[in-house]
Motif scaffolding. Sequence first.
Motif, PDB file in Angstrom:
ATOM      1  N   VAL A   1       1.187  -1.254   0.029  1.00  0.00           N
ATOM      2  CA  VAL A   1       0.346  -0.028   0.261  1.00  0.00           C
ATOM      3  C   VAL A   1       1.084   1.667  -0.551  1.00  0.00           C
ATOM      4  O   VAL A   1       0.396   2.301  -1.061  1.00  0.00           O
ATOM      5  CB  VAL A   1      -1.040  -0.260   1.488  1.00  0.00           C
ATOM      6  CG1 VAL A   1      -1.826   1.463   1.321  1.00  0.00           C
ATOM      7  CG2 VAL A   1      -1.942  -1.332   1.064  1.00  0.00           C
TER       8      VAL A   1
ATOM      9  N   TYR B   1      -5.878  -5.550   0.171  1.00  0.00           N
ATOM     10  CA  TYR B   1      -5.570  -4.771  -0.305  1.00  0.00           C
ATOM     11  C   TYR B   1      -7.144  -3.405  -0.784  1.00  0.00           C
ATOM     12  O   TYR B   1      -6.478  -2.365  -0.414  1.00  0.00           O
ATOM     13  CB  TYR B   1      -4.713  -4.659  -2.637  1.00  0.00           C
ATOM     14  CG  TYR B   1      -3.488  -4.584  -2.729  1.00  0.00           C
ATOM     15  CD1 TYR B   1      -2.973  -3.906  -1.780  1.00  0.00           C
ATOM     16  CD2 TYR B   1      -2.592  -5.684  -2.208  1.00  0.00           C
ATOM     17  CE1 TYR B   1      -1.647  -3.137  -1.724  1.00  0.00           C
ATOM     18  CE2 TYR B   1      -1.457  -6.002  -2.328  1.00  0.00           C
ATOM     19  CZ  TYR B   1      -0.803  -4.723  -2.352  1.00  0.00           C
ATOM     20  OH  TYR B   1       0.596  -5.220  -2.699  1.00  0.00           O
TER      21      TYR B   1
ATOM     22  N   ARG C   1      -7.839  -1.814   2.063  1.00  0.00           N
ATOM     23  CA  ARG C   1      -7.088  -0.478   2.601  1.00  0.00           C
ATOM     24  C   ARG C   1      -7.044   0.415   1.032  1.00  0.00           C
ATOM     25  O   ARG C   1      -6.411   1.084   1.267  1.00  0.00           O
ATOM     26  CB  ARG C   1      -5.740  -1.148   2.789  1.00  0.00           C
ATOM     27  CG  ARG C   1      -5.331  -2.075   3.539  1.00  0.00           C
ATOM     28  CD  ARG C   1      -3.748  -2.102   4.137  1.00  0.00           C
ATOM     29  NE  ARG C   1      -3.838  -3.607   5.446  1.00  0.00           N
ATOM     30  CZ  ARG C   1      -2.466  -3.383   6.107  1.00  0.00           C
ATOM     31  NH1 ARG C   1      -1.586  -2.658   5.543  1.00  0.00           N
ATOM     32  NH2 ARG C   1      -2.620  -4.151   6.956  1.00  0.00           N
TER      33      ARG C   1
ATOM     34  N   VAL D   1      -7.326   0.729  -1.857  1.00  0.00           N
ATOM     35  CA  VAL D   1      -5.661   0.159  -2.779  1.00  0.00           C
ATOM     36  C   VAL D   1      -7.074  -1.100  -3.981  1.00  0.00           C
ATOM     37  O   VAL D   1      -6.548  -2.111  -3.329  1.00  0.00           O
ATOM     38  CB  VAL D   1      -4.476  -0.210  -3.227  1.00  0.00           C
ATOM     39  CG1 VAL D   1      -3.872  -1.054  -3.655  1.00  0.00           C
ATOM     40  CG2 VAL D   1      -3.947   0.750  -2.027  1.00  0.00           C
TER      41      VAL D   1
END
Length: 315
Positions: A79, A115, A118, A120
Amino acid sequence: MPSSLSQLREMTTVVADTGDIHAIRALKPYDCTTNPSLILKALQMPAFEDMVAREVAAGKKAGKTPLEIADALTVGVGVELAQLVPGRVSTEVDARLSFDTEASLAKARALVAAYEDRGVGRDKIFIKLASTWEGIRAAEILQDEGTDCNLTLLFSMAQAAACADAGVALISPFVGRITDWYKAKEGRDFGPEEDPGVLSVREIYDYYKSNGIETIVMGASFRNIGQVKALAGCDRLTISPTLLEELDAETATLDKVLTPEKATGMARITVDEADFRWRMNADAMATEKLSEGIRNFDADHQKLLKGIEEKLAAA
């Protein structure tokens, strides 16, 4: 005259073979990558000290295993890196799963979900898998699901052809490790134009362009800038910070070696499982380097887990 690195960027997408935030900020690559070796190094970097402490503390509180914390750390580093590059971050599936398609799929899907949790999206990552038959099959399914894959530890045309058949987004054919094998076998050094690693990537590039295969060819594992320059024009090249700095300090004229227009018209081949395994069996270099690469990634993964265990004990 512009540096060799500046000239290279005009003809090839440059990727940083590192998880070092400072190097990425300074060298400004398009993509970057992670693997167990790079995450292990990140564990020791001051830039990731707070993240490591945070993930270990959260993992301990939640009763997570070292493996679960290692995955969280891998995604956490990814990230951070995704914020520094305009392109993507390659994130590797556990090497121990290289011969298990279903387990590789489960791990890849979990990484993609982590991902996304978070912030992304999958458009910012590649899932990185070893170019085993099972890894290629996992990649084929992931591609159908909309997750682009980077097939690594690729040393042969058999692997490249199977990846093309599977429609993977990107392959990382290795240069330096092939050269290492032939250097040890023949007891001599190779110039760029006779370098077995360079010639292998050139052949794969030719095969792909001859057949209109859209899979990105990204040369990897370089030992010197001579190998890099001998592949100028390749779709992408992933290069260590040391060699990137060396290219940036050099101002010699750089010629574009590879272009789709130079494709020789190689015939398309289709590789089924039996053919793939036979071709790999017949290629001692590819078989040995693939196995060695998987073992080495796993060794670093085990070191990473041990490091996390030590931090858990000290937390």
